[in-house]
Design a protein around this motif. Structure first.
Motif, PDB file in Angstrom:
ATOM      1  N   GLU A 140       0.834  -1.224   0.000  1.00 48.62           N
ATOM      2  CA  GLU A 140       0.000   0.000   0.000  1.00 48.62           C
ATOM      3  C   GLU A 140       0.851   1.249   0.000  1.00 48.62           C
ATOM      4  O   GLU A 140       2.001   1.255   0.492  1.00 48.62           O
ATOM      5  N   PHE A 141       0.238   2.310  -0.539  1.00 47.22           N
ATOM      6  CA  PHE A 141       0.779   3.663  -0.397  1.00 47.22           C
ATOM      7  C   PHE A 141      -0.326   4.490   0.276  1.00 47.22           C
ATOM      8  O   PHE A 141      -1.401   4.638  -0.265  1.00 47.22           O
ATOM      9  N   VAL A 142      -0.081   4.965   1.484  1.00 58.64           N
ATOM     10  CA  VAL A 142      -1.132   5.581   2.317  1.00 58.64           C
ATOM     11  C   VAL A 142      -0.879   7.073   2.455  1.00 58.64           C
ATOM     12  O   VAL A 142       0.251   7.509   2.691  1.00 58.64           O
ATOM     13  N   ARG A 143      -2.003   7.871   2.334  1.00 61.51           N
ATOM     14  CA  ARG A 143      -1.918   9.325   2.564  1.00 61.51           C
ATOM     15  C   ARG A 143      -2.973   9.755   3.595  1.00 61.51           C
ATOM     16  O   ARG A 143      -2.662  10.040   4.739  1.00 61.51           O
ATOM     17  N   GLY A 144      -4.243   9.775   3.207  1.00 64.13           N
ATOM     18  CA  GLY A 144      -5.301  10.304   4.084  1.00 64.13           C
ATOM     19  C   GLY A 144      -5.933   9.265   4.981  1.00 64.13           C
ATOM     20  O   GLY A 144      -6.774   9.595   5.814  1.00 64.13           O
ATOM     21  N   ARG A 145      -5.615   7.998   4.852  1.00 66.35           N
ATOM     22  CA  ARG A 145      -6.176   6.932   5.680  1.00 66.35           C
ATOM     23  C   ARG A 145      -5.064   5.988   6.125  1.00 66.35           C
ATOM     24  O   ARG A 145      -4.091   5.791   5.401  1.00 66.35           O
ATOM     25  N   SER A 146      -5.195   5.402   7.284  1.00 70.03           N
ATOM     26  CA  SER A 146      -4.228   4.414   7.758  1.00 70.03           C
ATOM     27  C   SER A 146      -4.368   3.130   6.946  1.00 70.03           C
ATOM     28  O   SER A 146      -5.451   2.811   6.458  1.00 70.03           O
ATOM     29  N   GLY A 147      -3.271   2.415   6.817  1.00 72.59           N
ATOM     30  CA  GLY A 147      -3.322   1.149   6.105  1.00 72.59           C
ATOM     31  C   GLY A 147      -3.764   0.017   7.019  1.00 72.59           C
ATOM     32  O   GLY A 147      -3.523   0.049   8.223  1.00 72.59           O
ATOM     33  N   TRP A 148      -4.434  -0.979   6.469  1.00 71.26           N
ATOM     34  CA  TRP A 148      -4.900  -2.143   7.229  1.00 71.26           C
ATOM     35  C   TRP A 148      -4.373  -3.407   6.552  1.00 71.26           C
ATOM     36  O   TRP A 148      -4.292  -3.496   5.332  1.00 71.26           O
ATOM     37  N   LEU A 149      -4.020  -4.395   7.357  1.00 67.26           N
ATOM     38  CA  LEU A 149      -3.461  -5.620   6.802  1.00 67.26           C
ATOM     39  C   LEU A 149      -4.461  -6.356   5.926  1.00 67.26           C
ATOM     40  O   LEU A 149      -4.090  -7.061   4.993  1.00 67.26           O
ATOM     41  N   ASN A 150      -5.751  -6.170   6.219  1.00 67.77           N
ATOM     42  CA  ASN A 150      -6.772  -6.893   5.456  1.00 67.77           C
ATOM     43  C   ASN A 150      -7.445  -6.015   4.417  1.00 67.77           C
ATOM     44  O   ASN A 150      -8.552  -6.300   3.976  1.00 67.77           O
ATOM     45  N   ASP A 151      -6.813  -4.898   4.031  1.00 64.71           N
ATOM     46  CA  ASP A 151      -7.429  -4.004   3.047  1.00 64.71           C
ATOM     47  C   ASP A 151      -7.744  -4.736   1.750  1.00 64.71           C
ATOM     48  O   ASP A 151      -8.809  -4.555   1.151  1.00 64.71           O
ATOM     49  N   SER A 152      -6.796  -5.550   1.278  1.00 61.33           N
ATOM     50  CA  SER A 152      -7.021  -6.240   0.002  1.00 61.33           C
ATOM     51  C   SER A 152      -8.197  -7.211   0.116  1.00 61.33           C
ATOM     52  O   SER A 152      -9.003  -7.331  -0.812  1.00 61.33           O
ATOM     53  N   ASP A 153      -8.324  -7.880   1.271  1.00 58.08           N
ATOM     54  CA  ASP A 153      -9.472  -8.774   1.467  1.00 58.08           C
ATOM     55  C   ASP A 153     -10.776  -7.994   1.476  1.00 58.08           C
ATOM     56  O   ASP A 153     -11.791  -8.430   0.916  1.00 58.08           O
ATOM     57  N   SER A 154     -10.789  -6.796   2.145  1.00 59.22           N
ATOM     58  CA  SER A 154     -11.993  -5.964   2.190  1.00 59.22           C
ATOM     59  C   SER A 154     -12.389  -5.505   0.797  1.00 59.22           C
ATOM     60  O   SER A 154     -13.569  -5.462   0.446  1.00 59.22           O
ATOM     61  N   ILE A 155     -11.382  -5.163  -0.017  1.00 58.29           N
ATOM     62  CA  ILE A 155     -11.667  -4.702  -1.382  1.00 58.29           C
ATOM     63  C   ILE A 155     -12.270  -5.831  -2.205  1.00 58.29           C
ATOM     64  O   ILE A 155     -13.257  -5.637  -2.924  1.00 58.29           O
ATOM     65  N   MET A 156     -11.706  -7.029  -2.096  1.00 54.43           N
ATOM     66  CA  MET A 156     -12.182  -8.143  -2.916  1.00 54.43           C
ATOM     67  C   MET A 156     -13.568  -8.637  -2.479  1.00 54.43           C
ATOM     68  O   MET A 156     -14.230  -9.337  -3.224  1.00 54.43           O
ATOM     69  N   SER A 157     -14.010  -8.222  -1.271  1.00 55.07           N
ATOM     70  CA  SER A 157     -15.327  -8.664  -0.794  1.00 55.07           C
ATOM     71  C   SER A 157     -16.453  -7.722  -1.226  1.00 55.07           C
ATOM     72  O   SER A 157     -17.615  -8.010  -0.964  1.00 55.07           O
ATOM     73  N   THR A 158     -16.122  -6.613  -1.904  1.00 52.34           N
ATOM     74  CA  THR A 158     -17.153  -5.655  -2.307  1.00 52.34           C
ATOM     75  C   THR A 158     -17.859  -6.121  -3.574  1.00 52.34           C
ATOM     76  O   THR A 158     -17.299  -6.873  -4.389  1.00 52.34           O
ATOM     77  N   ASP A 159     -19.097  -5.655  -3.758  1.00 50.88           N
ATOM     78  CA  ASP A 159     -19.849  -5.965  -4.983  1.00 50.88           C
ATOM     79  C   ASP A 159     -19.174  -5.351  -6.198  1.00 50.88           C
ATOM     80  O   ASP A 159     -19.236  -5.915  -7.307  1.00 50.88           O
ATOM     81  N   GLU A 160     -18.541  -4.184  -5.988  1.00 47.42           N
ATOM     82  CA  GLU A 160     -17.874  -3.529  -7.125  1.00 47.42           C
ATOM     83  C   GLU A 160     -16.787  -4.434  -7.700  1.00 47.42           C
ATOM     84  O   GLU A 160     -16.642  -4.559  -8.925  1.00 47.42           O
ATOM     85  N   PHE A 161     -16.003  -5.070  -6.832  1.00 50.62           N
ATOM     86  CA  PHE A 161     -14.914  -5.912  -7.310  1.00 50.62           C
ATOM     87  C   PHE A 161     -15.465  -7.175  -7.958  1.00 50.62           C
ATOM     88  O   PHE A 161     -14.933  -7.654  -8.975  1.00 50.62           O
ATOM     89  N   ASP A 162     -16.548  -7.714  -7.346  1.00 53.85           N
ATOM     90  CA  ASP A 162     -17.143  -8.927  -7.927  1.00 53.85           C
ATOM     91  C   ASP A 162     -17.656  -8.682  -9.332  1.00 53.85           C
ATOM     92  O   ASP A 162     -17.588  -9.556 -10.208  1.00 53.85           O
ATOM     93  N   ASN A 163     -18.207  -7.483  -9.567  1.00 52.92           N
ATOM     94  CA  ASN A 163     -18.798  -7.161 -10.871  1.00 52.92           C
ATOM     95  C   ASN A 163     -17.873  -6.289 -11.720  1.00 52.92           C
ATOM     96  O   ASN A 163     -18.334  -5.642 -12.666  1.00 52.92           O
ATOM     97  N   LEU A 164     -16.578  -6.285 -11.383  1.00 54.22           N
ATOM     98  CA  LEU A 164     -15.639  -5.377 -12.041  1.00 54.22           C
ATOM     99  C   LEU A 164     -15.416  -5.781 -13.496  1.00 54.22           C
ATOM    100  O   LEU A 164     -15.169  -6.939 -13.811  1.00 54.22           O
ATOM    101  N   SER A 165     -15.557  -4.778 -14.363  1.00 57.21           N
ATOM    102  CA  SER A 165     -15.229  -4.983 -15.784  1.00 57.21           C
ATOM    103  C   SER A 165     -14.625  -3.689 -16.302  1.00 57.21           C
ATOM    104  O   SER A 165     -14.868  -2.615 -15.741  1.00 57.21           O
TER     105      SER A 165
END
Length: 568
Positions: free
Chosen positions: A132-157
């Motif tokens: 990660e590259f962090v500016r306005g928010r702290s980084g989280w170890l599970n950020d990538s897991d949180s991103i992949m669990s969103t509907d946006e990522f599931d339906n990403l095209s």
């Protein structure tokens, strides 16, 4: 003689108002609300649109810089090299990720989008490869897991030939907080880039003067809140759309078509000219109307002034009734009222004389009770001479009671004096009932100088004898007690008679007239009303009873003592 025949005052006023409306209101409406409003709307909307367009262009510039940054990261050799590993445990993976993170950090430091950047997350699904590259928010170890669990990522095209896609969404760490999200995809290794911009990127929109009329629409969603239905009234509001670099997203501004300000010197001059013209016209019409009314109103005013000064209400002036308008109607009413007042004064004078005669008759009648008192005293004397104690006691008690009743029942006396009156009454009833009841007093000596209304207790004892003890046909006990409770004096009259049920208690104050046994004419309803009038609604008379056992009348008044005046 009739003036202004066929035209009432109301008709003249209505005609005047209609003329004013035709001459002033219609031209004002067309000139002001058509010419001025169009002029102001064109000027204000042009200025507003230009300002909002500049702001949207600035926002789009920042959005384009994010697209550029994500595309660069997706195509950067060090990033692709880091994503070529399948696990952090592979030799060289950690060093490759560190090199890629440094390259991203260096690039983003020079990007104009970094001002609003929360974070950039680079990850490879199915592996633990991410950084990660962090500016306005702290980084989280599970950020990538949180991103992949969103509907946006599931339906990403991604559009054909594009490796970046923008959304208006929520922050990954704080759902419900608005954010701009950019997804990127590497051309190989199945790696993804997630860039998140804070909603501060839109702050310049909402610091604008008409910010309440500006909304962001994306995929059917509206921000910062739903657009009010009133804004879709095309007769009042005009909408302008400004596309954003986010697909299916735009800024919409609503401009009022009827602003209340004058935006040009020409419009101000036209407005002032119309106001002056309408003012002059209204003054002329008012002057003409007032002249037609003055003559009749002066006559009416003169006549009323004469009546006020002379009080000669029998005088009638027919001239104030001339005409068929409202002023003439008022004149007719004034004359009719004068006659009525004159007749009323005569009737009042006659009633006053009759009242004086009645007062004289009442004074004359006041002599008669003294004959009755003297007769009772004679009976008492003869009874004592003849050794008839029963008649002597009854005659003396009745004489004392009659003297006190003649003084009125509204006087304030001490509790001791009230009990003395009760004792006289008791002597009479003891003779009548031949000792079938007894009265017991449980009253502390220090309460004997408490203030109480005359004939408060006698009617309660009378009720206890007639309606409580007598119907039982056996000896009865009546107990009178008194206590001070805080600031209140509570006096209780208790009998062991037939008692009452709840329905009888509920209707005890419904009496309409006094019973045949009522000596003073002061019933329980009268006692209750007198107490409330003197002390207020918090005080009065109440009853407790049980059928076949007892009845208890409770008097609640203020605890006030008689203060004797003493010479200093």
């Amino acid at each position: 003689m009739h003036h202004h025949s066929g035209r009432t005052l109301k008709a003249r006023i209505l005609i005047s108002v209609i003329i004013c409306f035709l001459i002033v209101s219609i031209p004002c409406f067309f000139i002001l609300f058509s010419h001025m409003n169009n002029l102001v709307f064109q000027e204000s909307s042009a200025a507003g649109n230009a300002r909002v367009m500049d702001i949207v262009d600035e926002i789009n510039e920042n959005l384009e810089s994010v697209i550029t940054a994500v595309a660069w990261i997706a195509d950067e050799d060090s990033v692709r090299d880091a994503l070529s590993y399948s696990s952090m445990s592979e030799p060289g993976a950690a060093l490759a990720i560190l090199d890629a993170q440094n390259d991203v950090s260096t690039f983003m430091t020079g990007s104009i989008a970094s001002e609003y950047l929360n974070k950039i997350v680079v990850f490879k699904p199915g592996t633990d490869i991410s950084f990660e590259f962090v500016r306005g928010r702290s980084g989280w170890l599970n950020d990538s897991d949180s991103i992949m669990s969103t509907d946006e990522f599931d339906n990403l095209s991604f559009p054909t030939g594009s490796v970046v896609r923008l959304f208006l969404s929520e922050t990954v760490n704080l759902p419900e907080e608005l954010a701009v999200v950019a997804y990127g995809r590497t051309r190989e290794n199945d790696g993804y880039i997630y860039a998140e911009l804070s909603s501060d990127i839109f702050d310049s929109l909402y610091s604008y003067a008409d910010a309440n009329n500006i909304f962001i629409v994306s995929d059917g969603q509206e921000y910062p809140e739903s657009i009010p239905e009133s804004f879709f009234d095309e007769n009042k509001w005009t909408a302008y759309n400004f596309p954003l670099s986010i697909p299916d997203s735009y800024v919409i501004q609503f401009i009022d078509r009827s602003p209340l300000r004058i935006a040009s010197s020409y419009g101000l001059a036209v407005f002032i000219a119309i106001i002056l013209a309408s003012t002059i016209l209204f003054v002329i019409i008012s002057f003409i109307l007032s002249r037609s009314l003055t003559k009749a109103t002066r006559k009416l005013e003169k006549h009323i002034g004469y009546l006020t000064v002379t009080n000669d209400f029998g005088y009638v002036d027919k001239s104030i009734e001339e005409g068929d308008d409202e002023i003439a109607a008022i004149g007719h009413i004034v004359n009719k009222m004068s006659v009525s007042i004159s007749e009323l004064l005569k009737r009042n004078e006659k009633l006053f004389e009759e009242k004086k005669k009645m007062e004289m008759d009442m004074l004359q009648m006041q002599v008669n009770p003294h004959f009755l008192y003297n007769t009772l005293e004679s009976i008492h004397y003869l009874a004592e001479v003849q050794k008839d104690d029963g008649i002597a006691h009854m005659a003396r008690g009745l004489s004392t009671l009659l003297r006190n009743m003649a003084k009125g029942s509204g006087d304030i006396i001490t509790l001791s004096e009230e009990l003395s009156l009760l004792s006289d009454y008791d002597e009479i009833q003891q003779v009548r009932y031949m000792g079938m009841y007894e009265i017991a007093y449980c009253i502390p000596e220090d309460l004997m100088n408490m203030r109480i209304q005359k004939f408060t207790l006698q009617p309660l004892v009378e009720n206890a004898i007639f309606h409580g003890v007598e119907p039982t046909g056996r000896f009865g006990m009546i107990t009178i007690s008194a206590v001070v409770d805080g600031l209140d004096l509570i006096i209780t009259v208790h009998d062991d008679g037939i008692g009452m049920n709840s329905d009888e208690i509920a209707h005890i104050f419904d009496e309409k007239k006094h019973s045949k046994t009522d000596m003073t004419g002061v019933g329980v309803r009268n006692i209750n009303e007198r107490i409330k009038l003197m002390y207020g609604n918090g005080y009065g008379l109440s009853f407790r009873s049980e059928k076949g056992k007892y009845t208890e009348a409770v008097v609640k008044i203020k605890a006030e003592r008689y203060v004797q005046d003493t010479d200093s």
